[in-house]
Design a protein around this motif. Structure first.
Motif, PDB file in Angstrom:
ATOM      1  N   UNK A 196     -29.846 -14.235   7.788  1.00 38.62           N
ATOM      2  CA  UNK A 196     -30.287 -14.087   9.173  1.00 38.62           C
ATOM      3  C   UNK A 196     -29.160 -13.564  10.051  1.00 38.62           C
ATOM      4  N   UNK A 197     -27.937 -13.990   9.764  1.00 36.10           N
ATOM      5  CA  UNK A 197     -26.799 -13.502  10.538  1.00 36.10           C
ATOM      6  C   UNK A 197     -26.569 -12.010  10.295  1.00 36.10           C
ATOM      7  N   UNK A 198     -26.832 -11.574   9.080  1.00 37.01           N
ATOM      8  CA  UNK A 198     -26.609 -10.172   8.736  1.00 37.01           C
ATOM      9  C   UNK A 198     -27.724  -9.267   9.260  1.00 37.01           C
ATOM     10  N   UNK A 199     -28.983  -9.683   9.066  1.00 38.17           N
ATOM     11  CA  UNK A 199     -30.115  -8.783   9.338  1.00 38.17           C
ATOM     12  C   UNK A 199     -30.895  -9.135  10.599  1.00 38.17           C
ATOM     13  N   UNK A 200     -30.667 -10.298  11.168  1.00 34.56           N
ATOM     14  CA  UNK A 200     -31.276 -10.635  12.449  1.00 34.56           C
ATOM     15  C   UNK A 200     -32.716 -11.092  12.371  1.00 34.56           C
TER      16      UNK A 200
END
Length: 303
Positions: free
Chosen positions: A258-262
């Motif tokens: 989630x931090x990488x792809x939002x």
């Protein structure tokens, strides 16, 4: 004695195995591209490391997806029926070779890229450099571009791989390795596909694939430094038994994802191992369909 026999057999082992797709010219060499289906959306399958014959290793999944999509599998240089190359195995090289192969085979963007394992870095790089050509990413237990990794594979490891192939170890172990990965009739593979994959296993190690291995961590680290476009949808499909090369738990990976792809992304877990595409083609199709249905229903233009 066995080594000598293996070398004699290997010389003619691939004779008569014809490409199942189309050979297209890329940078003066031939690259193998196979397609199925005629759906409006184009899914492009990108194989991971250690996939000797991608167009047949992904065949059951391609058949499953081709009911609703156009599905294209690309065999990188050094794999399957594609030529070898001395060009550096960088993210930029892979990206441009993929683009050229798809264009040469008559496919135009936007694409849904579906990388497995190591190809996750090339797919992310592609999306960063050419976001207008990408409709979405569907990640099949790809490498973790948000995880700290060890240095590149030492040269002696690649030399050992070459020696192992020379003496015929992959051929001897192929029945065990193939069953462990799920290349069996009950997972939708035809007898011919199983036989062809087994034969190509004894030819995977070559200068091109070993250069690919040597660049593995460097490519991942390069992508880690790039900001991923937050408007590109990402579906990450992970198995219950993840890649042994990762030290992250499923929960940790979900947070990092989630931090990488939002917020424009989703991660789901499917029962299986790292070769999730081998025995879970129905589950993968259902996950892909559900992801895009949800996005369509949530679209501001809907209704």
């Amino acid at each position: 004695m066995f080594t000598a026999v293996n070398q004699i057999i290997s010389l003619n082992e691939l004779n008569g195995i014809l490409p199942t797709g189309e050979l297209v010219e890329v940078n003066g060499k031939m690259m193998h591209v196979r397609s199925m289906g005629d759906g409006e959306q184009i899914i492009v399958i990108l194989p991971g490391l250690g996939t000797p014959l991608p167009t047949e290793s992904f065949a059951p999944l391609m058949r499953e997806l081709s009911v609703e999509y156009t599905v294209v599998a690309v065999e990188y240089f050094g794999l399957g029926h594609s030529d070898r190359t001395d060009a550096p195995r960088t993210n930029a090289a892979f990206t441009e070779e993929i683009r050229s192969a798809l264009a040469g085979a008559g496919f135009a963007p936007p694409f849904i890229l579906m990388p497995h394992s190591a190809s996750g870095s090339y797919a992310e790089y592609f999306a960063v450099r050419h976001p207008e050509e990408i409709a979405a990413l569907v990640l099949l237990d790809t490498i973790h571009t948000h995880e700290v990794l060890e240095p590149n594979v030492p040269g002696f490891v690649t030399h050992l791989s070459g020696f192992s192939q020379f003496v015929g170890s992959p051929g001897l172990l192929s029945p065990v390795l193939m069953r462990a990965e799920g290349i069996v009739p009950e997972n939708g593979f035809t007898p011919e596909e199983i036989q062809n994959i087994r034969r190509f296993m004894n030819h995977y190690v070559n200068s091109t694939t070993m250069n690919h291995v040597r660049m593995y961590i460097t490519n991942i680290r390069e992508v880690t430094e790039l900001d991923f476009p937050q408007d590109i949808p990402v579906l990450s499909i992970r198995p219950t038994r993840p890649n042994p090369g990762s030290a992250m738990t499923i929960a940790e990976n979900n947070i990092a994802h989630m931090e990488r792809f939002g917020e424009n992304s989703q991660m789901i877990i499917i029962e299986g191992n790292h070769s999730i595409h081998m025995g879970n083609h129905v589950e993968v199709r259902e996950a892909v369909n559900a992801f895009f249905r949800t996005r369509a229903s949530n679209s501001p233009n809907n209704g």
